[in-house]
Scaffold this active site. Structure first.
Site, PDB file in Angstrom:
ATOM      1  N   GLY A 188       0.921  -0.960   0.207  1.00 14.94           N
ATOM      2  CA  GLY A 188       0.046  -0.102   0.016  1.00 14.94           C
ATOM      3  C   GLY A 188       1.066   1.198   0.073  1.00 14.94           C
ATOM      4  O   GLY A 188       2.104   1.100  -0.095  1.00 14.94           O
ATOM      5  N   MET A 189       0.261   2.377   0.196  1.00 16.61           N
ATOM      6  CA  MET A 189       1.032   3.479   0.004  1.00 16.61           C
ATOM      7  C   MET A 189       1.796   3.883   1.178  1.00 16.61           C
ATOM      8  O   MET A 189       3.105   4.241   0.875  1.00 16.61           O
ATOM      9  CB  MET A 189      -0.009   4.838  -0.310  1.00 16.61           C
ATOM     10  CG  MET A 189       0.572   6.290  -0.292  1.00 16.61           C
ATOM     11  SD  MET A 189      -0.878   7.643  -0.866  1.00 16.61           S
ATOM     12  CE  MET A 189      -1.610   7.486   0.780  1.00 16.61           C
ATOM     13  N   LEU A 190       1.352   3.640   2.211  1.00 22.86           N
ATOM     14  CA  LEU A 190       1.998   3.917   3.395  1.00 22.86           C
ATOM     15  C   LEU A 190       3.453   2.725   3.495  1.00 22.86           C
ATOM     16  O   LEU A 190       4.482   2.725   3.790  1.00 22.86           O
ATOM     17  CB  LEU A 190       1.227   3.968   4.810  1.00 22.86           C
ATOM     18  CG  LEU A 190       1.946   3.979   6.108  1.00 22.86           C
ATOM     19  CD1 LEU A 190       3.080   5.181   5.920  1.00 22.86           C
ATOM     20  CD2 LEU A 190       1.171   4.051   7.227  1.00 22.86           C
ATOM     21  N   TYR A 200     -16.550   3.679   7.275  1.00 23.93           N
ATOM     22  CA  TYR A 200     -15.240   3.506   7.282  1.00 23.93           C
ATOM     23  C   TYR A 200     -14.726   3.978   8.664  1.00 23.93           C
ATOM     24  O   TYR A 200     -14.002   3.114   9.486  1.00 23.93           O
ATOM     25  CB  TYR A 200     -14.667   4.371   6.285  1.00 23.93           C
ATOM     26  CG  TYR A 200     -13.122   4.407   6.327  1.00 23.93           C
ATOM     27  CD1 TYR A 200     -12.095   3.476   6.186  1.00 23.93           C
ATOM     28  CD2 TYR A 200     -12.378   5.730   7.136  1.00 23.93           C
ATOM     29  CE1 TYR A 200     -10.778   3.615   6.380  1.00 23.93           C
ATOM     30  CE2 TYR A 200     -11.167   5.668   7.051  1.00 23.93           C
ATOM     31  CZ  TYR A 200     -10.362   4.625   6.728  1.00 23.93           C
ATOM     32  OH  TYR A 200      -8.897   4.759   6.597  1.00 23.93           O
ATOM     33  N   THR A 256      -9.510   0.793   2.707  1.00 27.64           N
ATOM     34  CA  THR A 256      -9.404   2.356   2.670  1.00 27.64           C
ATOM     35  C   THR A 256     -10.439   3.004   1.850  1.00 27.64           C
ATOM     36  O   THR A 256     -10.404   4.256   1.633  1.00 27.64           O
ATOM     37  CB  THR A 256      -8.011   2.623   2.525  1.00 27.64           C
ATOM     38  OG1 THR A 256      -7.638   2.045   1.121  1.00 27.64           O
ATOM     39  CG2 THR A 256      -7.079   1.896   3.376  1.00 27.64           C
ATOM     40  N   ASP A 286      -3.470 -12.873   4.632  1.00 28.33           N
ATOM     41  CA  ASP A 286      -4.964 -12.345   4.773  1.00 28.33           C
ATOM     42  C   ASP A 286      -5.146 -12.022   6.222  1.00 28.33           C
ATOM     43  O   ASP A 286      -5.257 -12.995   6.853  1.00 28.33           O
ATOM     44  CB  ASP A 286      -5.955 -13.338   3.973  1.00 28.33           C
ATOM     45  CG  ASP A 286      -7.238 -12.852   4.195  1.00 28.33           C
ATOM     46  OD1 ASP A 286      -7.273 -11.610   4.677  1.00 28.33           O
ATOM     47  OD2 ASP A 286      -8.224 -13.282   3.883  1.00 28.33           O
ATOM     48  N   ALA A 343      -5.632  -2.207   5.349  1.00 31.65           N
ATOM     49  CA  ALA A 343      -6.861  -1.838   5.582  1.00 31.65           C
ATOM     50  C   ALA A 343      -7.817  -1.758   4.614  1.00 31.65           C
ATOM     51  O   ALA A 343      -7.401  -1.836   3.136  1.00 31.65           O
ATOM     52  CB  ALA A 343      -6.716  -0.632   6.216  1.00 31.65           C
ATOM     53  N   LYS A 350     -12.861   1.472  11.476  1.00 34.19           N
ATOM     54  CA  LYS A 350     -11.431   1.674  11.980  1.00 34.19           C
ATOM     55  C   LYS A 350     -11.815   1.908  13.747  1.00 34.19           C
ATOM     56  O   LYS A 350     -10.877   1.315  14.337  1.00 34.19           O
ATOM     57  CB  LYS A 350     -10.910   2.717  11.287  1.00 34.19           C
ATOM     58  CG  LYS A 350     -10.690   2.833   9.871  1.00 34.19           C
ATOM     59  CD  LYS A 350      -9.407   1.745   9.519  1.00 34.19           C
ATOM     60  CE  LYS A 350      -8.203   2.569   9.959  1.00 34.19           C
ATOM     61  NZ  LYS A 350      -6.925   1.492   9.497  1.00 34.19           N
TER      62      LYS A 350
HETATM   63  N1  LIG Z   1      -4.767   7.339   2.998  1.00 36.94           N
HETATM   64  C1  LIG Z   1      -5.088   8.196   3.701  1.00 36.94           C
HETATM   65  O1  LIG Z   1      -5.308   9.179   3.543  1.00 36.94           O
HETATM   66  C2  LIG Z   1      -5.122   7.494   5.435  1.00 36.94           C
HETATM   67  C3  LIG Z   1      -5.808   8.586   6.148  1.00 36.94           C
HETATM   68  C4  LIG Z   1      -5.752   8.047   7.455  1.00 36.94           C
HETATM   69  C5  LIG Z   1      -5.551   6.769   7.710  1.00 36.94           C
HETATM   70  N2  LIG Z   1      -5.043   5.862   6.907  1.00 36.94           N
HETATM   71  C6  LIG Z   1      -4.772   4.562   7.439  1.00 36.94           C
HETATM   72  O2  LIG Z   1      -3.363   4.192   7.042  1.00 36.94           O
HETATM   73  C7  LIG Z   1      -3.079   2.903   6.866  1.00 36.94           C
HETATM   74  C8  LIG Z   1      -2.230   2.693   5.510  1.00 36.94           C
HETATM   75  O3  LIG Z   1      -3.378   3.393   4.408  1.00 36.94           O
HETATM   76  P1  LIG Z   1      -2.708   3.452   2.918  1.00 36.94           P
HETATM   77  O4  LIG Z   1      -3.370   4.611   2.159  1.00 36.94           O
HETATM   78  O5  LIG Z   1      -1.399   3.241   2.866  1.00 36.94           O
HETATM   79  O6  LIG Z   1      -3.514   2.067   2.446  1.00 36.94           O
HETATM   80  P2  LIG Z   1      -3.812   1.341   0.805  1.00 36.94           P
HETATM   81  O7  LIG Z   1      -2.831   2.172   0.036  1.00 36.94           O
HETATM   82  O8  LIG Z   1      -4.920   1.152   0.512  1.00 36.94           O
HETATM   83  O9  LIG Z   1      -2.860   0.117   1.285  1.00 36.94           O
HETATM   84  C9  LIG Z   1      -3.702  -0.981   2.005  1.00 36.94           C
HETATM   85  C10 LIG Z   1      -3.146  -2.438   1.687  1.00 36.94           C
HETATM   86  O10 LIG Z   1      -3.660  -3.422   2.460  1.00 36.94           O
HETATM   87  C11 LIG Z   1      -4.004  -4.295   1.667  1.00 36.94           C
HETATM   88  N3  LIG Z   1      -5.120  -5.338   2.389  1.00 36.94           N
HETATM   89  C12 LIG Z   1      -6.393  -4.925   2.221  1.00 36.94           C
HETATM   90  N4  LIG Z   1      -7.079  -6.075   2.908  1.00 36.94           N
HETATM   91  C13 LIG Z   1      -6.033  -6.999   3.110  1.00 36.94           C
HETATM   92  C14 LIG Z   1      -6.310  -8.103   4.017  1.00 36.94           C
HETATM   93  N5  LIG Z   1      -7.502  -8.785   4.408  1.00 36.94           N
HETATM   94  N6  LIG Z   1      -5.010  -8.709   4.195  1.00 36.94           N
HETATM   95  C15 LIG Z   1      -3.919  -8.262   3.972  1.00 36.94           C
HETATM   96  N7  LIG Z   1      -3.669  -7.271   3.282  1.00 36.94           N
HETATM   97  C16 LIG Z   1      -4.754  -6.493   2.830  1.00 36.94           C
HETATM   98  C17 LIG Z   1      -4.489  -4.242   0.405  1.00 36.94           C
HETATM   99  O11 LIG Z   1      -4.364  -4.843  -0.636  1.00 36.94           O
HETATM  100  P3  LIG Z   1      -5.383  -4.665  -1.771  1.00 36.94           P
HETATM  101  O12 LIG Z   1      -4.883  -3.604  -2.922  1.00 36.94           O
HETATM  102  O13 LIG Z   1      -5.319  -5.971  -2.418  1.00 36.94           O
HETATM  103  O14 LIG Z   1      -6.734  -4.251  -1.075  1.00 36.94           O
HETATM  104  C18 LIG Z   1      -3.517  -2.644   0.103  1.00 36.94           C
HETATM  105  O15 LIG Z   1      -2.135  -3.193  -0.427  1.00 36.94           O
HETATM  106  C19 LIG Z   1      -4.585   2.463   6.771  1.00 36.94           C
HETATM  107  O16 LIG Z   1      -4.842   1.739   8.136  1.00 36.94           O
HETATM  108  C20 LIG Z   1      -5.581   3.513   6.803  1.00 36.94           C
HETATM  109  O17 LIG Z   1      -6.896   3.283   7.265  1.00 36.94           O
HETATM  110  C21 LIG Z   1      -4.851   6.274   5.611  1.00 36.94           C
END
Ligand SMILES: NC(=O)c1ccc[n+]([C@@H]2O[C@H](COP(=O)([O-])OP(=O)(O)OC[C@H]3O[C@@H](n4cnc5c(N)ncnc54)[C@H](OP(=O)(O)O)[C@@H]3O)[C@@H](O)[C@H]2O)c1
Length: 282
Positions: free
Chosen positions: A10-12, A123, A60, A36, A58, A127
């Site tokens: 993912g992004m982070l 969402y 997301t 998973d 997550a 969370k």
């Molecule tokens: N982006 C924001 O602005 C933001 C803001 C506040 C908080 N956050 C939190 O920061 C964290 C990281 O966010 P992000 O934007 O980096 O998220 P992201 O880019 O959506 O990456 C999430 C990763 O988790 C994987 N995933 C989903 N379901 C899964 C499962 N059951 N088992 C294993 N892996 C799984 C996804 O795979 P798939 O692509 O296959 O689904 C994806 O690679 C999350 O907890 C999010 O809630 C993000």
């Protein structure tokens, strides 16, 4: 130390893997299909022989969660529960990433770490449940709430603005949603600093300092790509009908970090100036 990062694609996750390796640690970087987090057997098989587990996996998709709350709950609440139980069993520390969406979003002063959780959408509800699942299933955890994340690897706001600026003379961006744009590289660095500092178990806020609204952030993005910030016009959230409600106010305070002597991430504008050549390579 040996770290496991769940959600590494993912992004982070991308930036966190790099930062932890830079710190000299072994990293097990996993995402689907290697793990998973909603499947106890998968977690038991993969999460072993590690000292630190970071859950950045997550569901997301904020709008999709309104339609698919059960699926979002499974990933955002049951997943952390399973990970927390496994961490407790193997004696690993769990770092779990949460969000500003657990708050009501109507405040006019920064949300404190122990503030009331009153999510307004699916969402945020899932969370918030994930946070409690961590707190009740392991004693050795860091919950780090972040917000307004942007990074190189993902569909982030700066990339969207830069793309629109190529094809539109003006862009309407809302002024009535306030928050703290936060670079994934800075959050990754904070996660490593908190673990290195052996921070007490608890809830921390991992966002940039200062505050702006999306319009202000858009102007900073447009300036950084050498275009006229005045192409960003003002509008309000009411003009953008979306399935999930967005918080009007997402500013998080950093008191818990300050109390343990860990420096919060710097001012959002200064950090954007450092981040922009990396996030929007030209
Ligand atoms: N982006 C924001 O602005 C933001 C803001 C506040 C908080 N956050 C939190 O920061 C964290 C990281 O966010 P992000 O934007 O980096 O998220 P992201 O880019 O959506 O990456 C999430 C990763 O988790 C994987 N995933 C989903 N379901 C899964 C499962 N059951 N088992 C294993 N892996 C799984 C996804 O795979 P798939 O692509 O296959 O689904 C994806 O690679 C999350 O907890 C999010 O809630 C993000």
């Amino acid at each position: 130390m040996r770290w496991l990062i769940a959600g590494a694609n993912g992004m982070l996750g991308h930036d966190l893997v790099v930062r932890v390796q830079e710190d000299g640690h072994d990293v097990v970087a996993v995402d689907r299909p290697e793990i998973d987090i909603t499947d106890p057997a998968s977690v038991a098989q993969v999460v072993r022989d590690v000292d630190v587990v970071v859950n950045v996996a997550a569901f997301t998709a904020v709008d999709k969660a309104e339609e698919e709350e059960a699926a979002a709950f499974t990933v955002n609440a049951t997943g952390p529960q399973i990970l927390a139980r496994q961490c407790a069993q193997i004696g690993a520390r769990l770092v779990h990433i949460s969000t500003d969406y657990v708050f009501g979003g109507e405040s006019d002063s920064p949300y404190e770490e122990e503030g009331l959780l009153e999510p307004k959408g699916a969402y945020g509800r899932t969370k918030a449940a994930g946070e409690w699942a961590v707190r009740v299933n392991t004693s050795d955890y860091l919950i780090i709430r972040t917000a307004w994340l942007y990074g190189l690897h993902g569909n982030s706001f700066p990339a969207t603005m830069a793309r629109l600026a190529e094809s539109h003379p003006t862009i309407d961006v809302v002024t009535d949603e306030v928050g703290q744009p936060t670079w994934t590289v800075d959050l990754a660095d904070l996660i490593v600093r908190l673990v290195d500092a052996k921070a007490p178990s608890g809830t921390y806020h991992g966002t940039s300092s200062g505050q702006t609204n999306w319009n202000g952030f858009a102007k900073a993005v447009i300036a950084s790509i050498g275009k006229d910030p005045e192409m960003i016009k003002e509008t309000t959230a009411a003009a953008f009908k979306r399935p999930a409600p967005r918080p009007h106010y997402s500013v998080l305070s950093h008191g818990a970090l300050e109390r343990i002597g860990v420096a919060p991430i710097g001012d959002w504008n200064e950090r954007w100036n450092t981040a922009s050549p990396v996030v929007l390579p030209r």
